[in-house]
Design an enzyme around this catalytic site. Sequence first.
Site, PDB file in Angstrom:
ATOM      1  N   CYS A   1       4.503   7.480   4.383  1.00  0.00           N
ATOM      2  CA  CYS A   1       3.085   7.218   4.132  1.00  0.00           C
ATOM      3  C   CYS A   1       2.179   8.325   4.645  1.00  0.00           C
ATOM      4  O   CYS A   1       0.966   8.303   4.413  1.00  0.00           O
ATOM      5  CB  CYS A   1       2.678   5.884   4.763  1.00  0.00           C
ATOM      6  SG  CYS A   1       3.476   4.463   3.994  1.00  0.00           S
TER       7      CYS A   1
ATOM      8  N   HIS B   1      -4.094   1.978  -0.668  1.00  0.00           N
ATOM      9  CA  HIS B   1      -3.085   2.824  -0.031  1.00  0.00           C
ATOM     10  C   HIS B   1      -2.060   3.335  -1.039  1.00  0.00           C
ATOM     11  O   HIS B   1      -0.898   2.957  -0.994  1.00  0.00           O
ATOM     12  CB  HIS B   1      -2.409   2.025   1.087  1.00  0.00           C
ATOM     13  CG  HIS B   1      -1.400   2.790   1.878  1.00  0.00           C
ATOM     14  ND1 HIS B   1      -1.459   4.156   2.062  1.00  0.00           N
ATOM     15  CD2 HIS B   1      -0.285   2.364   2.556  1.00  0.00           C
ATOM     16  CE1 HIS B   1      -0.431   4.541   2.802  1.00  0.00           C
ATOM     17  NE2 HIS B   1       0.295   3.471   3.109  1.00  0.00           N
TER      18      HIS B   1
END
Length: 397
Positions: free
Chosen positions: A92, A345
């Site tokens: 991420c 996200h």
Amino acid sequence: MSLQEQFGTDVLLAGWGHSRFGKLSDDTLETLIVQVAAEAIANSGVDAGEIDEIYLGQFNSGLVPLAFASSLALQTDPALAYVPATRVENACASGSAAFQQGVKSLLAGTARTVLVIGAEKMTDASSERVGSALLGADYDLAGQPSTSGFAGLFAVVAEAYAERYGDVGDVLGSIAAKNHRNGVDNPFAQLRKDLGEDFCRTVSEKNPIVAGPLRRTDCSPVSDGAAAIVLTTGAPRRSGAATDPVRLTGFGQANDFLPAARRDPTAFAATRISFERALRMAGVGLDELDFAEVHDCFTIAELIMYEAMGLTPPGEGRRAVEEGWVYRSGRLPVNISGGLKAKGHPVGATGVSQHVVSAMQLTGTAGAMQLDAPRRALVQNMGGVGVANYVSVLEAV
């Protein structure tokens, strides 16, 4: 000592582009990359032919069939033909990993102008595939079936934190409500609805438990989106640039061990070190920052970020919420963009997006999100459960 003083080079964010985040059914990975790259180049005042190198932050891990996306940016402009392009992946934190690789090319002198892009197309995949892909970033669960994915991993963090420091369910609800409220003002955000503290603190049919103590409002959504930045070592502002540039004054990276058994689930030790490295390079303390964008993939992560950056001692992060420090009018506003929680996200895009929205604040171009004349920002992006950690300190020119 700032980055410029340490390396003798001024690294500037000269221009940027940002797509809307969310379920973007009419877009592909390619169209998203081309859109934001074109915006960043146009807004920087740099000619595409001046770009020496391209870095693309993208996690993918099976989210889309194309596993070799580095050259998609060349579709933006014929002048980009034959420019070196590299895909960067660090879970991420892939976007910030790409950003720092671009910075290091400039500091090494192998490039004077770099295009950094972060992009992810996630919503075309089934929820099962998304969960499996994301768990590929976990040492213990990679390749294993899971019904809760990374929410389950951060639920373990939340449970360990509560056992050590006391229940924080209401505080996590307040963090979620804060970021949802902030997201209302962000035109790029996926979730633009002020849900209120009562809703975010309460388990209900519309806000069910996802894993452990984490409710739906404690979890960031699955998203599509992209963002891009042109980095230069050139003059403070190019003719034709849309705004003044923003200066990078410090950066830090720290990785922790991958097996969960080798990490304290509530300490985020490597995250703390990445903060310390970036702030030390920039030569500033927290009291000299005007706002921060941090990695709130789950609300428990934001709570621990307050402690990892040194805003409060360990176990006292709730004070930053209860005493109003991290709200818009507080001593260090956190996630004015809505954060990952409301903005969305899209994994590879997140780190670049955090830099873009911070640059917008520092140049007075953040629209309804705009704070009152901020001068310095902190950006933090994380891969895994505190495993790959990146921090930047940005400053208005």
